[in-house]
Every structure is written in C-alpha cells, then in structure tokens.
Design a protein around this motif. Structure first.
Motif, short mmCIF file in Angstrom:
data_model
loop_
_atom_site.label_atom_id
_atom_site.label_comp_id
_atom_site.label_asym_id
_atom_site.label_seq_id
_atom_site.Cartn_x
_atom_site.Cartn_y
_atom_site.Cartn_z
N TYR A 113 8.78 -1.37 5.07
CA TYR A 113 8.51 -0.08 4.47
C TYR A 113 9.63 0.29 3.48
O TYR A 113 10.76 -0.15 3.62
CB TYR A 113 8.42 1.01 5.53
CG TYR A 113 7.47 0.70 6.66
CD1 TYR A 113 7.93 0.14 7.85
CD2 TYR A 113 6.10 0.95 6.53
CE1 TYR A 113 7.06 -0.15 8.88
CE2 TYR A 113 5.22 0.66 7.56
CZ TYR A 113 5.72 0.11 8.74
OH TYR A 113 4.84 -0.19 9.76
N SER A 167 0.85 -1.18 0.00
CA SER A 167 0.00 0.00 0.00
C SER A 167 0.89 1.24 0.00
O SER A 167 2.10 1.14 0.23
CB SER A 167 -0.93 0.01 1.22
OG SER A 167 -0.17 0.03 2.42
N GLY A 168 0.26 2.38 -0.24
CA GLY A 168 0.98 3.64 -0.13
C GLY A 168 1.51 4.19 -1.43
O GLY A 168 2.12 5.26 -1.45
N THR A 180 2.12 -2.28 -5.92
CA THR A 180 1.45 -0.99 -5.82
C THR A 180 2.12 -0.03 -6.80
O THR A 180 3.35 -0.01 -6.92
CB THR A 180 1.49 -0.45 -4.37
OG1 THR A 180 0.75 0.77 -4.28
CG2 THR A 180 2.91 -0.18 -3.89
N GLN A 190 10.86 4.00 2.23
CA GLN A 190 10.76 5.44 2.18
C GLN A 190 11.53 5.92 0.96
O GLN A 190 12.73 5.63 0.83
CB GLN A 190 11.35 6.06 3.45
CG GLN A 190 11.36 7.57 3.46
CD GLN A 190 9.97 8.18 3.51
OE1 GLN A 190 9.11 7.71 4.24
NE2 GLN A 190 9.75 9.23 2.72
N ARG A 203 6.05 6.95 0.63
CA ARG A 203 6.41 5.75 1.39
C ARG A 203 5.44 4.64 1.02
O ARG A 203 4.22 4.85 1.05
CB ARG A 203 6.36 6.00 2.89
CG ARG A 203 6.90 4.82 3.69
CD ARG A 203 6.92 5.06 5.18
NE ARG A 203 5.63 4.81 5.80
CZ ARG A 203 5.47 4.52 7.09
NH1 ARG A 203 6.53 4.44 7.89
NH2 ARG A 203 4.26 4.34 7.58
N VAL A 204 5.98 3.50 0.67
CA VAL A 204 5.16 2.32 0.42
C VAL A 204 5.36 1.34 1.57
O VAL A 204 6.44 1.27 2.17
CB VAL A 204 5.47 1.66 -0.94
CG1 VAL A 204 4.97 2.54 -2.07
CG2 VAL A 204 6.95 1.36 -1.10
N SER A 205 4.29 0.61 1.86
CA SER A 205 4.29 -0.33 2.98
C SER A 205 3.89 -1.71 2.50
O SER A 205 3.19 -1.86 1.49
CB SER A 205 3.30 0.13 4.05
OG SER A 205 3.59 1.43 4.51
#
Length: 115
Positions: free
Chosen positions: A79, A7-8, A109, A81, A19-21
């Motif tokens: 994560y 997500s993200g 994503t 960043q 930032r993707v998680s």
C-alpha cells in the motif's frame, strides 16, 4: 508468471489523502522488496517509496513525511498512503516487485490532485 494490479487511484484534493494498493498474484517468488514509482506527463518515472522484505522503508525526498508505504505479506499486498497531497503528486503510480526471479511491474493507476 507474476501479476501486479494497482488500484485506489483517482481524484484527490490538495491537502487531502488517497491510498493506492497493489495486489500480487500468480507464481510469487521470494520477494526482496516492493516499491512504488510514479510518472508524470513529460517526466521520467521516479521512485517514490520502497519497502524491503524485512520491513525497512525509504522515501523520495519530495514525499518524505507525507507518504507511507506498507505491506501485508499474508495477503501479498502493498500500500501507499498519501497524505497532504500536492498538485505535483499528479502522476500514474506503478507498483514494482523486486524478486529473486526478476523484477515485475503493474500497469499503473492514475492519481490526480486538483481542486
């Protein structure tokens, strides 16, 4: 079964940050490492960053100094960043788990960098 959900993602501006998680769930085995990959249109999937269970990390040369991978073992999260974004960072970003029972992928994503 292990599920990985990213997500993200979204739209970022050149020079900006996102930032993707990645959330892991299910029957999580012993994890050796977690990694982020990306695949741009017409290109092969490439390794972006990885972090071991001991916390050691490594990065592709194209993102070193701009991206940071981190993990929260208690929450089964990893994560990425991404700072100082560039249009070449546009891609689908995938989370990968490398474990004692095999390797698992999320569905990805989309990250788009454009002004």
């Amino acid at each position: 079964q292990v599920q990985l959900v990213e997500s993200g993602g979204g739209l970022g501006q050149p020079g900006g940050s996102l930032r993707v998680s990645c959330a892991a769930s299910g029957r999580i085995p012993s994890i050796n490492a977690m990694a982020w990959y990306r695949q741009a249109p017409g290109k092969q999937r490439e390794l972006v960053a990885a972090i071991t269970s001991g916390g050691s990390s490594d990065y592709a040369g194209s993102v070193k100094g701009r991206f940071t991978i981190s993990r929260d073992n208690a929450k089964n999260m990893v994560y990425l960043q991404m700072n100082n974004l560039k249009p070449d960072d546009t891609a689908v970003y995938y989370c990968k788990m490398l474990s004692t029972s095999g390797n698992y992928w999320g569905r990805g994503t989309q990250v788009t960098v454009s002004s």
